[in-house]
Design a protein around this motif. Structure first.
Motif, PDB file in Angstrom:
ATOM      1  N   GLN A 535       0.825  -1.209   0.000  1.00  0.00           N
ATOM      2  CA  GLN A 535       0.000   0.000   0.000  1.00  0.00           C
ATOM      3  C   GLN A 535       0.857   1.256   0.000  1.00  0.00           C
ATOM      4  OE1 GLN A 535      -3.266  -0.218  -0.426  1.00  0.00           O
ATOM      5  NE2 GLN A 535      -3.001  -2.436  -0.430  1.00  0.00           N
ATOM      6  N   LEU A 537       0.295   5.353   0.400  1.00  0.00           N
ATOM      7  CA  LEU A 537      -0.675   6.384   0.731  1.00  0.00           C
ATOM      8  C   LEU A 537      -0.509   7.601  -0.178  1.00  0.00           C
ATOM      9  CD1 LEU A 537      -0.465   6.293   4.641  1.00  0.00           C
ATOM     10  CD2 LEU A 537      -2.166   5.195   3.157  1.00  0.00           C
ATOM     11  N   GLU A 539      -1.183  10.627   0.515  1.00  0.00           N
ATOM     12  CA  GLU A 539      -0.582  11.743   1.252  1.00  0.00           C
ATOM     13  C   GLU A 539       0.941  11.636   1.290  1.00  0.00           C
ATOM     14  OE1 GLU A 539      -0.786  10.824   5.871  1.00  0.00           O
ATOM     15  OE2 GLU A 539      -2.738  10.472   4.932  1.00  0.00           O
TER      16      GLU A 539
END
Length: 557
Positions: A535, A537, A539
């Motif tokens: 994963q 992110l 951000e």
């Protein structure tokens, strides 16, 4: 007599294995395994804890070697004294793990050697000059070259030769030869670093994490993409002509590579952010070739963990996993769990960020050539992956059709369903066949395949290929297709005029984005932004893009 001799040799080994210096430093609140430049040694301990503790630790190591020889001299055998010297040195190099409560630090043993030579000169009966001349040779070699490891080997070579021509018996000659062989094996990595021009000289300032506010230390794990890359490290250059002449087989080289622990093969110099912070980066390698990562993933994970521990010994604050290292151990998760005190990243966030930064420019140039984006078809190779799906999500609103190519059709369809919900005017197609690429005007590729996956039969004339794969997904022959343009992705130029002692294959002064992420984490101190697992992110992607621009990193397009 024979029983007492064996008992004294066992005692000599035990005395040599006693971690007296380690215990002293631990009692004083110092962990000699952490932030330790290269290996334990007088100079490195002095750098970390100051002259008082360094001198005390050195004295304890010296006493181990001296005491071992002194005990052996009680039987009046000169040969036994030399064998006891070897036993004490081997004990220091290979102590029982129980004495350290785990993995023992990799001490050099120079003070133990000095102790045994002093013992041989005073009580061992081998002759003063036989024991003293090796010390003179060591001092001369250090003074001339500055390399303590090479000086130690030369000093012991002198000792072995002096014993060989002396009246001492065969056991003593074998003991002296054993000291030389043991030290040469112990210093093999240091000698390799001398060949690679990465070994620090005595007195040279070696960066240590946290020592200076204006300097950070990182390490990055690389590997050869081909056998030709294997020879790029000078320590292995001698193998090339032997393989070319058939003296050594490629299979033998691969077997050797599988058995080599991680080593320091290079260093990046001259990286300095716009804020004035210097970033030092050690390049580590366990020379596994790309296919070995898929054939033996457990070995690859084990080597990555060993690389992380070496990075920690080198004083690195952040350790980056490059190329195929980035996918081992559940994309770094298992490596981080094994070495929890070191920040580890697979570089995925900034790799995605560089694509995000580069795609607008690529699409702009594409449109400037009079080509209509809304009528264009884009092929996404490796769309099962996080990076490639990020590309699909970015370009889908700007083109007429997207072809998503991957190995897992079920996962592809789930990803495509997400895109179809957010981009209703673009046709989204999923497939496992590369033949459909022939429709694409733009091809974006980001796989972890060790071999090229895009060939001329997959590409139509005039297509643009943005190749994020490392190694490259597009075969060199693709460039022969008329009008095809291949654009390498994920290449970054750090600030400050970077130099390197080895060719990273990304162009002068440039590094892959995953390495740049390692540097940015260290420079900003934002260790929580590390990329681990599948994963990534959004951000964090935005963070690296913003911070890279602030620090002076430039995406090469």
């Amino acid at each position: 007599m024979a029983f007492l001799s064996v008992l004294l040799l066992v005692l000599a080994f035990f005395v040599g294995s006693l971690p007296l210096g380690h215990w002293l430093l631990s009692r004083m609140g110092v962990d000699p395994r952490v932030n330790n430049a290269y290996n334990l040694g007088v100079e490195n301990v002095l750098r970390r804890v100051g002259p008082g503790l360094a001198a005390a630790s050195a004295g304890l190591d010296f006493s181990k070697g001296f005491l071992a020889v002194l005990m052996a001299s009680s039987l009046g055998s000169r040969e036994l004294c030399v064998l006891a010297a070897l036993a004490a040195y081997l004990g220091h190099l290979n102590p029982p793990r129980a004495l350290y409560g785990g993995v023992p630090p990799r001490g050099r043993g120079n003070l133990v050697l000095l102790g045994v030579l002093a013992g041989l000169a005073v009580a061992g009966g081998v002759g003063f000059w036989i024991a003293a001349l090796p010390v003179v040779v060591y001092a001369a070699a250090v003074g001339y070259w500055g390399y303590a490891s090479a000086a130690t080997v030369l000093g012991l070579l002198a000792f072995a030769l002096l014993v060989a021509v002396s009246p001492l018996g065969i056991p003593a000659k074998l003991g002296a030869l054993g000291l030389l062989v043991a030290a040469t094996w112990r210093f093999k990595e240091n000698l390799g670093r001398i060949l690679d021009s990465t070994e620090p000289r005595v007195g040279e300032d070696v960066p240590v994490a946290g020592k200076r506010d204006d300097q950070v230390v990182t390490a990055f794990m690389i590997h050869p993409m081909t056998l030709e890359n294997f020879w790029s490290a000078r320590r292995f250059a001698w193998l090339k002509p032997l393989v070319e002449r058939g003296v050594i087989s490629e299979a033998s080289v691969r077997h050797m590579a599988a058995n080599l622990r991680p080593m320091k093969v290079g260093e990046l110099h001259g990286i300095k952010t716009q804020g004035g912070k210097e970033i030092r980066c050690y390049l580590l390698s366990s020379p596994l070739l790309p296919d070995m990562f898929t054939s033996d993933p457990d070995l690859a994970t084990r080597r990555a963990i060993e690389g992380a521990r070496l990075a920690q010994e080198l004083g690195a604050e952040v350790f980056g996993l490059g190329a195929f290292w980035s996918v081992v151990g559940n994309k770094g998760v298992d490596v981080q769990a094994a070495v929890p005190d070191l920040t580890i990243t697979n570089g995925g966030a900034y790799t995605s960020g560089t694509i995000k930064a580069a795609i607008p420019g690529i699409l702009h140039h594409f449109a400037q050539e009079g080509r209509d984006l809304r009528q264009a078809t884009a092929g996404i190779v490796g769309a099962n992956g996080v990076v490639a799906f990020g590309i699909a999500r970015t370009i889908a609103p700007q083109v007429g059709k997207v072809i998503m190519i991957g190995r897992d059709m079920e996962r592809l369809e789930r990803s495509a369903a997400t895109l179809r919900r957010s981009v209703k005017d673009t046709e989204i197609v999923t497939t496992t066949s590369y033949d459909t690429l022939r429709e694409a005007d733009l091809i974006f590729s980001a796989t972890s395949d060790p071999r090229p996956v895009i060939f001329p039969q997959h590409v139509k004339p005039g297509a643009w290929i943005f190749d994020e794969g490392r190694p490259a997904d597009a075969d060199e022959s693709v460039r022969e297709v008329p009008g095809v343009r291949v654009i390498p992705g994920g290449v970054v130029r750090p600030p400050g005029g970077m130099t390197s002692n080895i060719d990273l294959q990304f162009g002068e002064g440039a590094v892959p984005a995953c390495l740049a992420e390692t540097l940015i984490i260290a420079a900003t101190g934002e260790h929580g932004r590390k990329s681990l697992g599948p994963q990534t992110l959004t951000e964090n992607i935005n963070f690296f893009v913003e911070q890279a621009e602030r620090l002076g990193f430039q995406v090469v397009d």
